[in-house]
Design an enzyme around this catalytic site. Structure first.
Site, PDB file in Angstrom:
ATOM      1  N   GLY A   1       8.686  53.847  31.213  1.00  0.00           N
ATOM      2  CA  GLY A   1       7.703  53.088  30.453  1.00  0.00           C
ATOM      3  C   GLY A   1       7.916  53.103  28.960  1.00  0.00           C
TER       4      GLY A   1
ATOM      5  N   ARG B   1      19.777  52.627  38.016  1.00  0.00           N
ATOM      6  CA  ARG B   1      19.882  51.374  37.281  1.00  0.00           C
ATOM      7  C   ARG B   1      18.474  50.817  37.067  1.00  0.00           C
ATOM      8  NH1 ARG B   1      24.987  49.699  36.792  1.00  0.00           N
ATOM      9  NH2 ARG B   1      26.561  50.353  38.313  1.00  0.00           N
ATOM     10  N   ALA B   2      18.363  49.909  36.118  1.00  0.00           N
ATOM     11  CA  ALA B   2      17.066  49.297  35.845  1.00  0.00           C
ATOM     12  C   ALA B   2      16.634  48.428  37.014  1.00  0.00           C
ATOM     13  CB  ALA B   2      17.141  48.459  34.580  1.00  0.00           C
TER      14      ALA B   2
ATOM     15  N   THR C   1      19.497  54.435  32.772  1.00  0.00           N
ATOM     16  CA  THR C   1      20.523  55.321  32.224  1.00  0.00           C
ATOM     17  C   THR C   1      21.908  54.936  32.740  1.00  0.00           C
ATOM     18  OG1 THR C   1      18.982  57.158  31.940  1.00  0.00           O
ATOM     19  CG2 THR C   1      21.313  57.702  32.088  1.00  0.00           C
TER      20      THR C   1
ATOM     21  N   ASP D   1       1.093  52.133  41.633  1.00  0.00           N
ATOM     22  CA  ASP D   1       1.663  53.434  41.321  1.00  0.00           C
ATOM     23  C   ASP D   1       0.601  54.478  41.571  1.00  0.00           C
ATOM     24  OD1 ASP D   1       3.619  55.187  40.605  1.00  0.00           O
ATOM     25  OD2 ASP D   1       3.829  54.483  38.544  1.00  0.00           O
TER      26      ASP D   1
ATOM     27  N   SER E   1       8.922  60.165  44.552  1.00  0.00           N
ATOM     28  CA  SER E   1      10.088  59.426  44.084  1.00  0.00           C
ATOM     29  C   SER E   1      10.994  60.306  43.230  1.00  0.00           C
ATOM     30  CB  SER E   1       9.631  58.204  43.281  1.00  0.00           C
ATOM     31  OG  SER E   1      10.713  57.564  42.655  1.00  0.00           O
TER      32      SER E   1
END
Length: 500
Positions: free
Chosen positions: A178, A205-206, A213, A266, A274
């Site tokens: 975030g 990955r995004a 990262t 969430d 996760s």
């Protein structure tokens, strides 16, 4: 149930459906009609001993012949298909574990064995998108108890590969996200490995952010390493920064996140499962969790951060991993760049000790690395940051990072975007607010992360005085169309950086 006796010739349609296998069949296909298949039905595909559950899309044009089955990229790879092979299509067996999901929807507590069955079916591809959305919804909010969170985390670990290492301790770090530009991980790995700790970092990955990262690291060095190659890097250098998706570590997490993010659901339970499932599966014994808190960060207030921290620590203890959490400032992006190559430029500047390196990124990386050095027994209480700073300032971290990149396949410089546009302050005043979500949105519309050089470059920070016409940020894009697309959003949403 046995497969249809009539095989269909497969063809690769060339459609990317991400992780979901999809099969395309003509509406007048004999198999489709005789089996009573309708659009969006779940079907079993069998080819040369391999099976996969896929979603059916029905074609009414001449894209496919009546005796052909078109496969999406995901289905093609999963089946190991070859052009012209015969695939057999049939009705799949009922998904028995979904009855447990229905029970959860009506308020029943799920036992550890229930989660094992559900997650095994999710990973096997037996759940449709609607069924996975139902499971995610049933677990959202505060619907997972501590015991259920532990059960879900165990199930997610069990569903994939689990790494083991001869060394002890094995340290890791994660940020709950975030916060754009918060690319501390490669710097931390370099510092921690230079200090003699082992940190085999598997990164993501995004999915909905401008860079993960792994995306950022990939602009500097290869990240798609096999498990044996990763082990060689870690044995040689004590650390790595690689893409975890190539290793089958907690595969259920990637599948569920793909459903959670569009729904914007969430919860502490889901987030904890996760994060920790991947840490446990990667063989970590100690983990530091960075929890940024800010008005436009994922975590909005300190009370929420403390509740999440307690759950992370408690679940970690139940799974045999020591967890430490740190609440950090999430009021604005970290560093200057947002997007893979721009964030890579920043972290390289910090590691190289360049005069213009973003000091907020350096300070954040040093602080977090210091906590890991203390957690891993390399520094005494409150002494870790000092040691981390020394390792960064005297060049040992930079030399270690170069060695890690070399071991992963060679280091390269991040490329730059060909198209840019500067956004200036509309008036004079002080930077009063920076909207993390809107700034991330601009970077994504400019093409990040698929276009690695795309994103935006910040020229101002919270609290700074700016004059009318002074640059606030620069949008970077790899094509004129992507730049224009991002600028349309910038024009319509002027509050990404608020001046008072």
């Amino acid at each position: 149930m046995s497969a249809s006796p009539h095989g269909l010739r497969v063809t690769r349609i060339g459609i990317d459906t991400y992780q979901e296998p999809v099969v395309y069949m003509h509406a007048d296909c004999e198999v489709c009609r005789s089996e009573g298949f309708a659009a969006l039905a779940r079907v079993r595909l069998s080819l040369d001993g391999r099976e996969v559950i896929a979603t059916l899309n029905v074609v009414n044009s001449n894209l496919l012949g009546k005796h052909e089955a078109g496969l999406s990229d995901a289905a093609w790879v999963a089946l190991g298909a070859r052009a012209g092979s015969l695939v057999y299509v049939s009705h799949p067996d009922p998904v028995e574990s979904f009855s447990k999901v229905r029970g959860k929807i009506y308020g029943r507590t799920l036992a550890p064995d229930d989660f094992q069955e559900i997650i095994a079916d999710v990973v096997a591809g037996r759940y449709s998108g609607l069924e996975m959305a139902s499971f995610v919804t049933a677990c959202a909010g505060d619907h997972l108890s501590l015991e259920e969170t532990i059960g879900l985390t165990h199930a997610m670990v069990s569903a994939g590969s689990r790494l083991t290492w001869p060394a002890h301790p094995i340290v890791d770090k994660h940020c709950i996200g975030g916060l754009p530009g918060n690319r501390t991980t490669p710097i931390i790995v370099a510092i921690v490995a230079a200090a003699g700790l082992v940190m085999p970092k598997t990164s993501s990955r995004a999915i909905t952010s401008p860079a993960g990262t792994a995306d950022t690291m990939e602009t500097i060095a290869p990240v798609m390493l096999s498990l044996p190659a990763m082990r060689r890097v870690v044995e040689r250098e004590g650390g790595c920064v690689v893409w975890g998706g190539a290793m089958g570590i907690s595969p259920a997490d990637d599948i569920l996140i793909h459903v959670e993010r569009p729904l914007d659901f969430d919860s502490d339970g889901q987030l904890t499962a996760s994060v920790l499932s991947k840490k446990v599966a990667a063989g970590s014994t100690h983990a530091l969790i960075d929890i940024p808190v800010g008005p436009t960060a994922k975590m909005r207030n300190s009370a929420g951060a403390q509740a999440l921290a307690k759950r992370l620590i408690d679940v970690g203890a139940a799974l045999g991993i020591a967890v430490k959490t740190v609440e950090t400032d999430g009021a604005q992006p970290v560093g200057r760049g947002i997007g893979p190559a721009l964030e890579a430029r920043d972290l390289l500047a910090v590691l190289r000790g360049e005069p213009g390196a973003p000091q907020d990124l350096a300070a954040r990386a040093v602080s977090l690395a210091g906590h890991i050095l203390e957690l891993g027994g390399k520094a005494g209480p409150a002494l870790g940051a000092r040691q981390a700073r020394a390792l960064l300032d005297d060049g040992r971290a930079w030399r270690k990072f170069q060695a890690i990149c070399d071991a992963q396949g060679g280091m390269r410089e991040p490329r730059t975007a060909a198209h840019r546009q500067v956004i200036v302050a509309p008036g004079t005043g002080r930077i009063a607010r920076m909207d993390n979500r809107r700034l991330s949105r601009i970077a994504k519309l400019a093409g990040a992360p698929r276009a690695p050089a795309a994103g935006l470059d910040l020229h101002a920070r919270l609290g700074e005085q700016v004059d009318a016409g002074q640059p606030l940020f620069t949008v970077h894009a790899e094509s004129p169309g992507e730049l224009a697309y991002a600028m349309t959003y910038v024009t319509a949403h002027e509050g990404a950086i608020a001046i008072a």
